[in-house]
Motif scaffolding. Structure first.
Motif, PDB file in Angstrom:
ATOM      1  N   ASN A 196      -0.095 -36.219  30.728  1.00 38.32           N
ATOM      2  CA  ASN A 196       1.188 -36.689  30.202  1.00 38.32           C
ATOM      3  C   ASN A 196       1.665 -35.852  29.027  1.00 38.32           C
ATOM      4  O   ASN A 196       2.697 -36.137  28.432  1.00 38.32           O
ATOM      5  CB  ASN A 196       1.061 -38.142  29.729  1.00 38.32           C
ATOM      6  CG  ASN A 196       0.977 -39.107  30.887  1.00 38.32           C
ATOM      7  OD1 ASN A 196       1.359 -38.770  32.006  1.00 38.32           O
ATOM      8  ND2 ASN A 196       0.466 -40.294  30.628  1.00 38.32           N
ATOM      9  N   ASP A 201      -4.049 -46.523  19.824  1.00 39.13           N
ATOM     10  CA  ASP A 201      -3.284 -47.376  20.711  1.00 39.13           C
ATOM     11  C   ASP A 201      -4.169 -47.885  21.863  1.00 39.13           C
ATOM     12  O   ASP A 201      -4.327 -47.229  22.886  1.00 39.13           O
ATOM     13  CB  ASP A 201      -2.099 -46.576  21.275  1.00 39.13           C
ATOM     14  CG  ASP A 201      -1.255 -47.426  22.210  1.00 39.13           C
ATOM     15  OD1 ASP A 201      -1.627 -48.580  22.475  1.00 39.13           O
ATOM     16  OD2 ASP A 201      -0.218 -46.921  22.681  1.00 39.13           O
ATOM     17  N   GLY A 232       5.957 -37.961  31.680  1.00 40.51           N
ATOM     18  CA  GLY A 232       5.777 -38.373  33.074  1.00 40.51           C
ATOM     19  C   GLY A 232       6.609 -37.557  34.055  1.00 40.51           C
ATOM     20  O   GLY A 232       6.183 -37.307  35.194  1.00 40.51           O
ATOM     21  N   ARG A 265       0.379 -36.203  20.194  1.00 38.92           N
ATOM     22  CA  ARG A 265       0.268 -37.640  19.901  1.00 38.92           C
ATOM     23  C   ARG A 265       0.329 -38.471  21.185  1.00 38.92           C
ATOM     24  O   ARG A 265       0.329 -39.694  21.142  1.00 38.92           O
ATOM     25  CB  ARG A 265       1.383 -38.051  18.929  1.00 38.92           C
ATOM     26  CG  ARG A 265       2.692 -38.269  19.613  1.00 38.92           C
ATOM     27  CD  ARG A 265       3.858 -38.465  18.675  1.00 38.92           C
ATOM     28  NE  ARG A 265       5.059 -38.039  19.339  1.00 38.92           N
ATOM     29  CZ  ARG A 265       5.873 -38.869  19.991  1.00 38.92           C
ATOM     30  NH1 ARG A 265       5.636 -40.144  20.039  1.00 38.92           N
ATOM     31  NH2 ARG A 265       6.925 -38.394  20.613  1.00 38.92           N
ATOM     32  N   ARG A 266       0.380 -37.824  22.331  1.00 33.86           N
ATOM     33  CA  ARG A 266       0.495 -38.568  23.590  1.00 33.86           C
ATOM     34  C   ARG A 266      -0.862 -38.990  24.142  1.00 33.86           C
ATOM     35  O   ARG A 266      -1.905 -38.619  23.614  1.00 33.86           O
ATOM     36  CB  ARG A 266       1.274 -37.735  24.610  1.00 33.86           C
ATOM     37  CG  ARG A 266       2.728 -37.645  24.204  1.00 33.86           C
ATOM     38  CD  ARG A 266       3.502 -36.629  24.993  1.00 33.86           C
ATOM     39  NE  ARG A 266       4.835 -36.519  24.406  1.00 33.86           N
ATOM     40  CZ  ARG A 266       5.901 -37.168  24.873  1.00 33.86           C
ATOM     41  NH1 ARG A 266       5.799 -37.912  25.942  1.00 33.86           N
ATOM     42  NH2 ARG A 266       7.060 -37.039  24.277  1.00 33.86           N
TER      43      ARG A 266
END
Ligand code: CTP
Length: 451
Positions: A138, A178, A42, A132-133
């Protein structure tokens, strides 16, 4: 071939000097230890979008905790390490004595387990960390080591997405990995005025079909919902959540009806108005918007939603109390505006209500007159206090007892109505009430004696 971009000048332009120093210091430490260091997430996104974000997230391609310890030593701070995740927080005081924190994470190849469906490819550890984000915007990094300071690392096309104002995931299993990212997508889309990309929208719809929202724990949903409601314009997000059917999947009772929508819009205005006035006492956004979203629901339905969101018993009680009280208050306020309209009367009606409830009332009422008076209560009446206290009553010879509260509340009422503005007048009035109370008590005593 990718053109490399260096954003050193952007860093220097946009960040306070001490932050630039901090980044350089972290980079220099990386050089000393011989490890690549990056600012990520961020922080990088907001820097490129021209938004203030001083929450620094650092990733090192080696032991993050060891790096954090060295950084803490240099900054005369301390470290809180999470060995299991190989992450650490460096906590230190800046020149102004305020506490600041830097998150440090470890990028390591062996650290990530990847869904079998994804092709296995050789990735550098920073690339793996970024992969993995959640969204491309981001998943950018800026290198901090001296020779490479300011080197922007964008493996996944974030630069293009930022130019096109598109929010994109990095791979097709992102929402399966997620599902809270569905809510994050909506939040970022509205915050930055981006569009969720076509493919990403399809992936969200697939995830919803798989009932992944239904499978999320209440805690996680509530946590994300809270984040949504803390945005500047949460209503935009709520509309989008409704449109994508996310609200119904959290609970059918949360769906936005036209009536709710009207109140929610008013609520957003009222909250903005209130925030401009009071920076210190900030009402809980989750409670405010839940009040709006649950309008017209009955007690058991609210209970059901509270359970779905795993609200604590205390949170649920507060919510139910405000709902019940606000119902009563509206009735009393309608009587009040038609009657003598004393300030003490208004105070009496509104003082049991917490700020969230008062703002909710302002949003709900259709009467401007009532709205104005609640606003007057919030900005003036509520702050008025007595110039006398229990000590004064003791000095008058009254023993501490529940009588104190009664006397003081009557004196406050008189002060609110403008009848006893000075301390002297309040003392006199308190004395007369005490005398009255004593006489009454004697009377009762005599009657009881006779009976
Ligand atoms: N992240 C992720 N998936 C999530 C949550 C977080 O991939 N479900 C990653 C993102 O790369 C994000 C970083 O972790 O940038 C940090 O997340 P967060 O602390 O939520 O911070 P921000 O992205 O900065 O969001 P905000 O501006 O709302 O704080």
């Amino acid at each position: 071939k990718r053109r490399e971009r260096n954003i050193t000048s952007l860093l220097r332009e946009r960040l306070p000097q001490r932050h630039v120093n901090l980044l350089e210091q972290a980079g220099a430490l990386g050089d000393t230890l011989g490890v690549p260091v990056y600012a990520v997430g961020g922080f990088v996104r907001d820097l490129l979008l021209g938004r203030t974000n001083l929450d620094l997230d650092i990733v090192v391609e080696s032991d993050g905790i060891a790096f954090a310890r060295e950084l803490a030593r240099a900054l005369k701070g301390r470290v809180r390490a999470h060995t299991k995740f190989k992450t650490a927080v460096v906590i230190f005081s800046n020149e102004s004595g305020e506490e600041e924190r830097i998150d440090v994470a470890t990028a390591r190849l062996e650290y990530y387990e990847y869904p079998a469906a994804l092709p296995t490819v050789e990735l550098s550890s920073i690339k793996m960390d970024l992969f993995r984000r959640d969204f491309t915007i981001n998943a950018q990094a800026v290198q901090l080591n001296k020779g490479h300071f300011g080197r922007l690392i964008d493996f996944f096309g974030a630069q293009r997405d930022m130019k096109d104002k598109v929010l994109r995931v990095l791979h097709s299993l992102s929402f399966v990995e997620d599902p809270t990212r569905i809510l994050r997508a909506i939040r970022f889309e509205k915050r930055f005025d981006f569009q969720i990309g076509q493919q990403t929208t399809r992936l969200i719809k697939n995830a919803l079909q798989l009932e992944l929202i239904e499978k999320l724990s209440g805690r996680r949903i509530f946590h994300e919902l809270e984040a949504v409601l803390k945005e500047t314009n949460p209503l935009n997000c709520l509309h989008r959540m409704d449109e994508l059917d996310v609200l119904r999947r959290i609970s059918p009772h949360l769906r936005i009806t036209p009536t709710k929508n009207q109140v929610l819009e008013e609520l957003e205005n009222v909250i903005k108005w209130y925030r401009l006035l009071y920076l210190d006492d900030s009402p809980e956004p989750w409670m405010l918007y839940l009040l709006g979203l649950l309008m017209g629901c009955a007690y058991p339905e609210v209970k059901e939603v509270a359970r779905r969101l795993s609200l604590s018993r205390r949170q649920e009680e507060d919510l139910q109390d405000v709902r019940e009280l606000s119902h009563k208050c509206l009735g009393l306020l309608q009587q009040w505006v038609a009657g003598e309209r004393t300030m003490s009367g208004l105070y009496c009606i509104l003082s049991p209500m917490r700020t969230e409830g008062l703002l909710y009332l302002m949003a709900r009422t259709k009467t401007d007159d009532i709205r104005r008076h609640i606003s007057y209560y919030l900005t003036h009446l509520r702050k008025i206090s007595l110039d006398i206290g229990g000590d004064d009553l003791r000095n008058m010879g009254a023993d501490p007892s529940p009588v104190y509260a009664r006397v003081l509340s009557r004196v406050l009422g008189a002060k609110l109505d403008g009848n006893v503005p000075t301390r002297k007048e309040q003392l006199e009035f308190a004395f007369s009430i005490l005398a009255e109370e004593t006489a009454k008590a004697h009377d009762q005593h005599r009657h009881r004696g006779r009976a």
